[in-house]
Design a protein around this motif. Structure first.
Motif, PDB file in Angstrom:
ATOM      1  N   GLY A 118       3.990  -4.197   8.818  1.00  0.00           N
ATOM      2  CA  GLY A 118       4.807  -4.772   8.004  1.00  0.00           C
ATOM      3  C   GLY A 118       4.362  -6.109   7.574  1.00  0.00           C
ATOM      4  N   ASP A 119       3.168  -6.709   7.622  1.00  0.00           N
ATOM      5  CA  ASP A 119       2.592  -7.669   7.143  1.00  0.00           C
ATOM      6  C   ASP A 119       2.350  -7.323   5.584  1.00  0.00           C
ATOM      7  OD1 ASP A 119       2.657  -9.469   9.330  1.00  0.00           O
ATOM      8  OD2 ASP A 119       0.868  -9.050  10.062  1.00  0.00           O
ATOM      9  N   LEU A 120       1.847  -8.336   4.750  1.00  0.00           N
ATOM     10  CA  LEU A 120       1.376  -8.496   3.686  1.00  0.00           C
ATOM     11  C   LEU A 120       0.146  -8.291   3.413  1.00  0.00           C
ATOM     12  CD1 LEU A 120       2.166  -8.015   0.488  1.00  0.00           C
ATOM     13  CD2 LEU A 120       1.999 -10.545   0.412  1.00  0.00           C
ATOM     14  N   ILE A 121      -0.459  -7.080   2.946  1.00  0.00           N
ATOM     15  CA  ILE A 121      -2.089  -7.057   2.578  1.00  0.00           C
ATOM     16  C   ILE A 121      -1.959  -7.072   1.187  1.00  0.00           C
ATOM     17  CG2 ILE A 121      -3.832  -5.412   2.727  1.00  0.00           C
ATOM     18  CD1 ILE A 121      -3.372  -6.125   5.444  1.00  0.00           C
ATOM     19  N   ALA A 122      -3.238  -7.867   0.790  1.00  0.00           N
ATOM     20  CA  ALA A 122      -3.809  -7.908  -0.652  1.00  0.00           C
ATOM     21  C   ALA A 122      -4.949  -7.231  -0.780  1.00  0.00           C
ATOM     22  CB  ALA A 122      -3.514  -9.228  -1.296  1.00  0.00           C
ATOM     23  N   VAL A 123      -5.193  -6.383  -2.065  1.00  0.00           N
ATOM     24  CA  VAL A 123      -6.285  -5.694  -1.918  1.00  0.00           C
ATOM     25  C   VAL A 123      -6.690  -6.137  -3.453  1.00  0.00           C
ATOM     26  CG1 VAL A 123      -7.616  -3.487  -2.263  1.00  0.00           C
ATOM     27  CG2 VAL A 123      -5.728  -3.645  -0.709  1.00  0.00           C
ATOM     28  N   SER A 124      -7.852  -7.002  -3.586  1.00  0.00           N
ATOM     29  CA  SER A 124      -8.368  -7.492  -4.858  1.00  0.00           C
ATOM     30  C   SER A 124      -9.462  -6.413  -5.253  1.00  0.00           C
ATOM     31  CB  SER A 124      -8.981  -8.765  -4.516  1.00  0.00           C
ATOM     32  OG  SER A 124      -9.660  -9.195  -5.543  1.00  0.00           O
ATOM     33  N   GLY A 125      -9.226  -5.827  -6.454  1.00  0.00           N
ATOM     34  CA  GLY A 125      -9.787  -4.844  -7.034  1.00  0.00           C
ATOM     35  C   GLY A 125      -9.478  -3.419  -6.692  1.00  0.00           C
ATOM     36  N   VAL A 126      -9.187  -2.571  -7.698  1.00  0.00           N
ATOM     37  CA  VAL A 126      -8.684  -1.265  -7.589  1.00  0.00           C
ATOM     38  C   VAL A 126      -9.764  -0.508  -8.264  1.00  0.00           C
ATOM     39  CG1 VAL A 126      -6.762   0.471  -8.318  1.00  0.00           C
ATOM     40  CG2 VAL A 126      -6.527  -2.115  -8.064  1.00  0.00           C
ATOM     41  N   GLY A 127     -10.903  -0.359  -7.412  1.00  0.00           N
ATOM     42  CA  GLY A 127     -12.078   0.297  -7.610  1.00  0.00           C
ATOM     43  C   GLY A 127     -12.420   1.404  -6.817  1.00  0.00           C
ATOM     44  N   ALA A 133      -8.703   1.308  -0.046  1.00  0.00           N
ATOM     45  CA  ALA A 133      -7.947   0.234   0.755  1.00  0.00           C
ATOM     46  C   ALA A 133      -6.522   0.208   0.655  1.00  0.00           C
ATOM     47  CB  ALA A 133      -8.734  -1.262   0.536  1.00  0.00           C
ATOM     48  N   ILE A 134      -6.136   0.603  -0.623  1.00  0.00           N
ATOM     49  CA  ILE A 134      -4.824   0.527  -1.029  1.00  0.00           C
ATOM     50  C   ILE A 134      -4.174   1.780  -0.121  1.00  0.00           C
ATOM     51  CG2 ILE A 134      -2.897   1.043  -2.685  1.00  0.00           C
ATOM     52  CD1 ILE A 134      -4.723  -0.305  -4.573  1.00  0.00           C
ATOM     53  N   GLN A 135      -4.657   2.767  -0.098  1.00  0.00           N
ATOM     54  CA  GLN A 135      -4.137   3.901   0.536  1.00  0.00           C
ATOM     55  C   GLN A 135      -3.940   3.698   2.110  1.00  0.00           C
ATOM     56  OE1 GLN A 135      -5.337   7.950  -0.798  1.00  0.00           O
ATOM     57  NE2 GLN A 135      -7.040   6.663  -2.097  1.00  0.00           N
ATOM     58  N   TYR A 136      -5.062   3.294   2.833  1.00  0.00           N
ATOM     59  CA  TYR A 136      -5.034   3.237   4.207  1.00  0.00           C
ATOM     60  C   TYR A 136      -3.846   1.938   4.464  1.00  0.00           C
ATOM     61  CZ  TYR A 136      -9.468   5.326   4.738  1.00  0.00           C
ATOM     62  OH  TYR A 136     -10.712   6.435   4.688  1.00  0.00           O
ATOM     63  N   ALA A 137      -4.171   1.094   3.832  1.00  0.00           N
ATOM     64  CA  ALA A 137      -3.008  -0.026   4.165  1.00  0.00           C
ATOM     65  C   ALA A 137      -1.621   0.705   4.066  1.00  0.00           C
ATOM     66  CB  ALA A 137      -3.181  -1.236   3.069  1.00  0.00           C
ATOM     67  N   SER A 138      -1.355   1.111   3.107  1.00  0.00           N
ATOM     68  CA  SER A 138       0.009   1.803   2.723  1.00  0.00           C
ATOM     69  C   SER A 138       0.517   2.993   3.833  1.00  0.00           C
ATOM     70  CB  SER A 138       0.081   2.541   1.484  1.00  0.00           C
ATOM     71  OG  SER A 138       1.520   2.894   1.363  1.00  0.00           O
ATOM     72  N   LYS A 139      -0.567   3.744   4.156  1.00  0.00           N
ATOM     73  CA  LYS A 139      -0.508   4.444   5.506  1.00  0.00           C
ATOM     74  C   LYS A 139      -0.175   4.008   6.660  1.00  0.00           C
ATOM     75  CE  LYS A 139      -1.022   8.275   2.605  1.00  0.00           C
ATOM     76  NZ  LYS A 139       0.176   9.312   2.466  1.00  0.00           N
ATOM     77  N   ALA A 140      -0.877   3.025   6.733  1.00  0.00           N
ATOM     78  CA  ALA A 140      -0.842   2.301   8.067  1.00  0.00           C
ATOM     79  C   ALA A 140       0.418   1.368   8.289  1.00  0.00           C
ATOM     80  CB  ALA A 140      -2.000   1.280   8.413  1.00  0.00           C
ATOM     81  N   GLY A 141       1.186   1.138   7.254  1.00  0.00           N
ATOM     82  CA  GLY A 141       2.449   0.306   7.202  1.00  0.00           C
ATOM     83  C   GLY A 141       2.483  -0.850   7.150  1.00  0.00           C
ATOM     84  N   PHE A 142       1.560  -1.180   6.390  1.00  0.00           N
ATOM     85  CA  PHE A 142       1.645  -2.678   5.537  1.00  0.00           C
ATOM     86  C   PHE A 142       2.357  -2.463   4.299  1.00  0.00           C
ATOM     87  CE2 PHE A 142      -2.469  -2.378   8.106  1.00  0.00           C
ATOM     88  CZ  PHE A 142      -2.054  -3.201   9.174  1.00  0.00           C
ATOM     89  N   ARG A 143       2.892  -3.870   3.745  1.00  0.00           N
ATOM     90  CA  ARG A 143       3.190  -4.058   2.583  1.00  0.00           C
ATOM     91  C   ARG A 143       2.022  -4.475   1.731  1.00  0.00           C
ATOM     92  NH1 ARG A 143       6.255  -8.729   1.342  1.00  0.00           N
ATOM     93  NH2 ARG A 143       5.353 -10.002   3.069  1.00  0.00           N
ATOM     94  N   VAL A 144       1.825  -3.947   0.527  1.00  0.00           N
ATOM     95  CA  VAL A 144       0.513  -3.804  -0.077  1.00  0.00           C
ATOM     96  C   VAL A 144       0.779  -4.387  -1.511  1.00  0.00           C
ATOM     97  CG1 VAL A 144      -1.432  -2.561  -1.072  1.00  0.00           C
ATOM     98  CG2 VAL A 144      -0.227  -1.709   0.943  1.00  0.00           C
TER      99      VAL A 144
END
Length: 289
Positions: A118-127, A133-144
């Protein structure tokens, strides 16, 4: 053991070997290796012929793959039994290879971070690292929140699971994240001090930046930047103890790298394209099937 290599990822870490950091030469690069066990030594107890396995930086017996033993830009490679993890049949060798370094690095960064569901995770760089990292964070239940320059990667970031997209050319990163109440954790994957330095202003209370990017540039932060939070910054690196979990989580949740395939005879082209940041996310050398 003798591994018949099926696929090997091309990673920025390969530059260390190619630029002279290996223990001796000639040396074969490649540390994101997936293959099938073709033969085993007399003292091997953990593995059997025919099993599909993966090997990352940690080559076993205190070796580093491609630095002190040969890597996977080859049809076959020798490996120690304590450097391997099993690769399930539910994922292809080509998709599994980048998870042994790039994927595991951001997976373990998230799993060992301060953030909770539920916490906010920011991923700097979509490479190459960021899209995983975006996929893992989303699948793990974080706001991304995904951060990148320009709008061209916004649609893909959302498809990968990002809830928010911040175009650093149009808005200040810190202000944009503070409008979302600040990030608990920011994963820095873009290898540039210009991309990393502004991130600290986007942290929420007691937030942390985890640096996964490979860069030798000094980062421009002052003591006051840390005192405002308080904030913390740490690095992350691949860990063999997390590798199998990263693979299994990817299989369970459908996390997959976006890959561009090259035959073994074009390994040099794959490496040069990766170093020029022109690869479609992750380059993979497809060797045998």
């Amino acid at each position: 053991m003798l591994i018949r290599v099926e696929a090997c990822g091309v990673c920025r870490g390969d530059a260390k070997i190619i630029e002279g950091a290996a223990s001796e030469y000639p040396r074969i690069p490649g540390h994101e290796v997936v293959g099938v066990i073709d033969a085993v030594g007399g003292n091997v107890t953990k593995w059997e012929i025919g099993q599909r396995v993966g090997i990352g930086w940690h080559g076993g017996h205190n070796h580093t793959t491609a630095l002190s033993i040969d890597g996977g830009y080859a049809e076959y490679m020798a490996a120690y039994e304590d450097g391997l993890v099993i690769i399930p049949n539910e994922i292809s060798p080509e998709e599994a290879a980048p998870l042994l370094c790039a994927g595991e690095t951001v997976f373990s960064a998230l799993r060992n971070s301060k953030a909770r569901m539920g916490d906010l995770i920011a991923v700097s760089g979509v490479g190459g690292l960021g899209h995983l990292a975006i996929q893992y964070a989303s699948k793990a239940g974080f706001r991304v929140a995904a951060i990148s320059r320009g709008s061209e990667k916004e649609k893909l970031a959302v498809q990968l699971g990002a809830h928010y997209y911040i175009d650093s050319e149009k808005e200040e990163i810190g202000e944009a994240l503070q409008r979302l109440e600040g990030a608990k954790v920011i994963i820095a994957t873009a290898p540039s001090k210009k991309a990393i330095s502004p991130l600290i202003n986007g942290l929420g209370k007691d937030g942390e930046i985890i640096i996964a990017a490979v860069s030798d540039e000094p980062i421009e932060w002052s003591a006051m930047d840390f005192l405002k939070g308080p904030y913390s910054v740490k690095g992350t690196f691949t860990d063999i103890n997390e590798m199998a979990d990263a693979i299994n989580f990817s299989v369970l949740t459908g996390v997959r790298p976006i890959i561009e395939l090259f035959p073994l005879e074009k390994a040099q082209q794959a490496y040069e394209k990766m170093m020029a940041a022109k690869t479609h996310f992750r380059a993979v050398i497809q060797i045998s099937q």
